[in-house]
Design an enzyme around this catalytic site. Structure first.
Site, PDB file in Angstrom:
ATOM      1  N   ASP A   1       4.089  -2.025  10.309  1.00 50.18           N
ATOM      2  CA  ASP A   1       5.429  -2.069   9.742  1.00 50.18           C
ATOM      3  C   ASP A   1       6.336  -1.090  10.484  1.00 50.18           C
ATOM      4  OD1 ASP A   1       7.598  -2.029   7.458  1.00 50.18           O
ATOM      5  OD2 ASP A   1       6.122  -3.530   6.840  1.00 50.18           O
TER       6      ASP A   1
ATOM      7  N   ASP B   1       3.050   9.703  -3.840  1.00 48.16           N
ATOM      8  CA  ASP B   1       2.286   8.686  -4.565  1.00 48.16           C
ATOM      9  C   ASP B   1       1.541   7.747  -3.623  1.00 48.16           C
ATOM     10  OD1 ASP B   1       1.329   7.732  -6.940  1.00 48.16           O
ATOM     11  OD2 ASP B   1       3.076   6.517  -7.443  1.00 48.16           O
TER      12      ASP B   1
ATOM     13  N   HIS C   1      11.074   0.861   4.996  1.00 48.73           N
ATOM     14  CA  HIS C   1      10.434  -0.416   4.687  1.00 48.73           C
ATOM     15  C   HIS C   1       8.919  -0.247   4.591  1.00 48.73           C
ATOM     16  CE1 HIS C   1       9.260  -4.685   5.590  1.00 48.73           C
ATOM     17  NE2 HIS C   1      10.390  -4.972   4.944  1.00 48.73           N
TER      18      HIS C   1
ATOM     19  N   TYR D   1      -4.731 -21.151  12.285  1.00 48.64           N
ATOM     20  CA  TYR D   1      -5.895 -20.271  12.152  1.00 48.64           C
ATOM     21  C   TYR D   1      -6.187 -20.011  10.678  1.00 48.64           C
ATOM     22  CZ  TYR D   1      -4.878 -19.491  17.081  1.00 48.64           C
ATOM     23  OH  TYR D   1      -4.629 -19.676  18.421  1.00 48.64           O
TER      24      TYR D   1
ATOM     25  N   SER E   1       8.796  -9.698   2.324  1.00 54.89           N
ATOM     26  CA  SER E   1       8.187  -8.404   2.657  1.00 54.89           C
ATOM     27  C   SER E   1       7.480  -7.800   1.465  1.00 54.89           C
ATOM     28  CB  SER E   1       9.260  -7.424   3.147  1.00 54.89           C
ATOM     29  OG  SER E   1       9.659  -7.709   4.449  1.00 54.89           O
TER      30      SER E   1
END
Length: 745
Positions: free
Chosen positions: A466, A480, A500, A610, A682
């Site tokens: 990411d 956390d 993100h 796949y 996302s």
């Protein structure tokens, strides 16, 4: 360049008839008949009178009686004005129509037609494909018979809407016989040809087949179904066919008989299309018009046939079938459901299927409040024993089991609580994180049920590719997040907005049951994070990051789940080669994209090629980000905003607009907090990746392709039945998937 998928939500007439037909005029209802008169005609205006007045011009037609009638009707259509109402001293009976409703079996009517009332019209419906026999008898003068259908639904019968006709001469009876007439609305027309005559009209609809090969197929028999039909001299045998999915108690009844008919249950084992003596399972041969009944206990799953056989005379009948499966299965929704004991079932199978209302105190409840807990025997499932393996139709999985005092059995999964008269058993796992009750996404996937069996294991490595992770001024990650493996300085999220990567990783692997913040799906598996987004110095390519993660998993002897909440870059052959070469040990979970379009972004497109790639779409919970109510599981789509991509390769749906850890840049480092509406595909993707890591944790002998197959076959079906390109295989179901993995261990 690859980009993180954007968060977005941070914020009356006559008509022409064919040859041998007549006209019908729309009119008003006659309250005495319960019918709709279609206009009226004076004697001097009816078609026959017109024809006689023009006899010389019609004489050549006499050589062909059929053509004669056609010309007569055409003359009627072209020459008749709408007549005036006759004087009271010379009353004229209007055209009469009758509504018969749904036609089943045999029905008889009598009437009268003459030049003042030249047509009687009977409207009826067929509710299934049927044979139809019409007969017009007891005629004193000539009358004709027509079957029609108002196919364009304009309220009038037109030229091409006459289906069949009978135009015998003089007082010869008229008859129409058709087979395979489709369900729909029809009209029977009794037409005066000359003079006046009373008549008898019979309509017989035969939906049951007259041979075993033509048997009426009732499909899968569940509960009670009833059918009305007819057997007699013209149709002595009716055949029906049905299937049972589970072993069932079967009741057959034949009632409302006017004459004697018999009832047989059989199975055509040799497939010869006949009811051989050895194939008869049961029969009922009561005399006269007494009802016939067959009760057959514990009839195995399979396909069976029924014969209703005329013994003497003609009779309508009512045929009723009731199947009471000894095993009855009830599927819950994505919300709270209550399950209760089913009368007559020897085994009940209940599946809660997740419950997004769990955090509000509404539970998937097995209600046995009429029993004491001491009245049942428990056999609860664990990973080391207990429970029962059962195949609900998509492969064995491990169910909890209870046996009632009368020996009946209840199998269940994804049940939050069992209520007895004396106590309540809570079966779900509830961590002490204060935001857990607001994490409806975990509840909707049934994660709190799956935690009974696993909270993750060190046999699995979770990789997150990411934007990196938010880091405060002292170099610490969000408090956390669990301990994370990083590579040198390739972990700091350099974005100027919300991190993100921090939000994505927390959904999978926030520290759980620590009394702060939120709960991650996987509490124990190790996590590795590599920055592949943003194009900053030190960022890895997808191929480089994947290779590094594969090497780390190999070093630790672990299975690898890689979350990729990204898309839109160009093809990367080196990355695709790694996908192709690691279908046993690496599962890729990739976001489908937020363009609300019928096309997945790359690399999610690889799911079509796949079987170790899962392409994830985004679903709403009970409401959207604006507070509008939504049907749970619905694909997210905001006009002119964002929507979940769909199309070829889409595999599963996961929840979006959810709680996640937040990290935003500040003057002195990073501010840590929590996002309440982290959205896009996302957000859906790490939900599915987290569940995949639980499945592999409970059975590390599985291959990556098997994990995908388990998640797909146990998903909660959405959209069209089975796989479809808007919802893939459905909404991910953590508890069912984990139970399936245990069954395969």
């Amino acid at each position: 360049m690859l980009e993180p998928l954007p968060l977005d939500s941070q914020v009356l007439s006559h008509f022409a008839l064919p040859s041998n037909s007549t006209a019908i005029l729309a009119g008003e209802t006659d309250p005495n008949l319960g019918a709709s008169p279609l206009g009226h005609r004076q004697a001097g205006h009816d078609a026959l009178s017109f024809a006689l007045e023009n006899w010389s011009s019609l004489q050549p037609i006499l050589a062909d009686a059929s053509r004669f009638r056609s010309e007569v009707f055409s003359a009627r259509l072209e020459a008749l004005p709408f007549p005036e109402t006759p004087a009271a001293s010379n009353p004229v009976t209007p055209l009469s129509t009758y509504e018969l409703g749904t036609l089943s079996g045999s029905s008889n009517f009598s009437g009268f037609v003459d030049s003042y009332n030249p047509q009687d019209i009977y409207y009826f419906q067929l509710d299934t494909t049927s044979g139809l026999d019409l007969s017009l008898t007891n005629l004193a003068t000539d009358a004709d018979l027509y079957l029609a259908q108002d196919t364009n639904q304009n309220g009038a019968i037109e030229t091409d809407e006459i289906i069949a006709s009978s135009i015998e001469g003089d007082t010869t009876s008229e008859a129409i016989a058709l087979t395979g007439l489709e369900a729909g609305d029809y009209a029977v027309i009794v037409e005066q040809y000359i003079g006046g005559t009373s008549y008898s009209l019979n309509l017989t609809a035969d939906a049951a087949g007259n041979t075993l090969f033509e048997a009426r197929d009732l499909g899968l028999l569940v509960g009670t179904s009833s059918y009305r039909d007819f057997v007699g001299n013209s149709d002595p045998q009716d055949f029906y066919r049905f299937s049972l999915e589970d072993t069932s108690n079967l009741n057959l009844s034949l009632s409302e008989l006017e004459n004697d008919a018999d009832l047989f249950l059989f199975q055509d084992l040799n497939d010869n299309g006949l009811m051989d003596d050895a194939e008869v399972l049961a029969s009922s041969l009561a005399s006269d018009s007494q009802p016939e009944t067959i009760n057959f206990g514990s009839l195995a799953a399979g396909t069976y046939s029924v014969l209703i056989d005329q013994y003497i005379g003609d009779t309508n009948y009512n045929f009723s079938l009731t199947a009471s499966p000894l095993v009855q299965t009830v599927w819950g929704s994505l919300e709270a459901d209550t399950f209760t004991v089913i009368p007559g079932a020897s085994r009940m199978v209940f599946s809660g299927n997740g419950n997004l209302e769990f955090g509000t105190g509404e539970y998937d409840l097995l209600d046995l409040s009429h029993l004491l807990s001491t009245d049942v025997t428990f056999n609860l499932a664990t990973t080391t024993g207990g429970g029962l393996l059962y195949d609900p139709g998509n492969g064995d999985r491990l169910f909890d089991a209870l046996t009632l005092g009368d020996g009946r059995e209840i199998l269940f999964e994804s049940i939050d609580s069992i209520a007895f008269a004396d106590t309540t058993f809570d079966l779900s796992v509830t961590p002490n994180d204060p935001l857990f009750n607001e994490q409806w996404n975990l509840h909707m996937m049934g994660v709190h049920n799956a935690w009974r069996f696993t909270t993750g294991s060190e046999e699995v490595l979770v990789g997150v590719q990411d934007s990196g992770l938010g880091v405060d001024a002292d170099g610490f990650l969000h408090p956390d997040l669990r301990t994370t493996t990083i590579f040198s300085d390739n972990y700091n999220d350099d974005s100027t907005d919300l991190s993100h990567g921090t939000a994505v990783q927390s959904i999978i692997a926030a520290t759980a049951n620590n009394g702060i913040g939120m709960s991650g799906i996987n509490w124990n598996s190790s996590v590795i994070n590599i920055d592949v987004l943003g194009g900053e110095t030190g960022d890895y390519s997808l191929a480089e990051a994947t290779a590094a993660m594969i090497a780390e998993a190999a070093r630790q002897g672990q299975r690898l789940v890689i979350n990729m909440s990204l898309g839109g870059g160009g093809l990367e052959p080196d990355f695709e080669a790694l996908v192709a070469n690691h279908q046993e040990d690496v599962l890729f979970v990739i976001a489908s994209g937020n363009g609300d379009q019928n096309s997945l972004l790359y690399p999610a497109q690889l799911a079509a090629r796949y079987n170790n790639v899962i392409a994830v779409g985004a679903s709403w919970g009970a409401e959207d980000m604006y507070g509008n109510s939504q049907t749970p599981g619905t694909r997210i789509s905001y006009p002119d905003f964002w929507g979940s991509n769909y199309g070829e390769g889409l595999t599963l749906m996961g929840p979006s607009e959810v709680i996640a850890t937040g990290a935003t840049p500040a003057d002195l480092g990073t501010n840590f907090g929590y996002e309440t509406q982290f959205n896009g595909t996302s957000a859906a993707t790490p939900n599915v990746a987290g569940v995949a890591s639980l499945v592999w944790s409970v059975n590390s002998e599985l291959t990556a392709t098997q994990v995908r197959e388990i998640l797909s076959t146990t998903a909660y079906d959405l959209g069209d039945p089975g796989y479809d390109e808007e919802y893939g295989d459905g909404f991910v179901n953590a508890d069912a998937a984990v139970r399936r993995a245990i069954a395969l261990a």
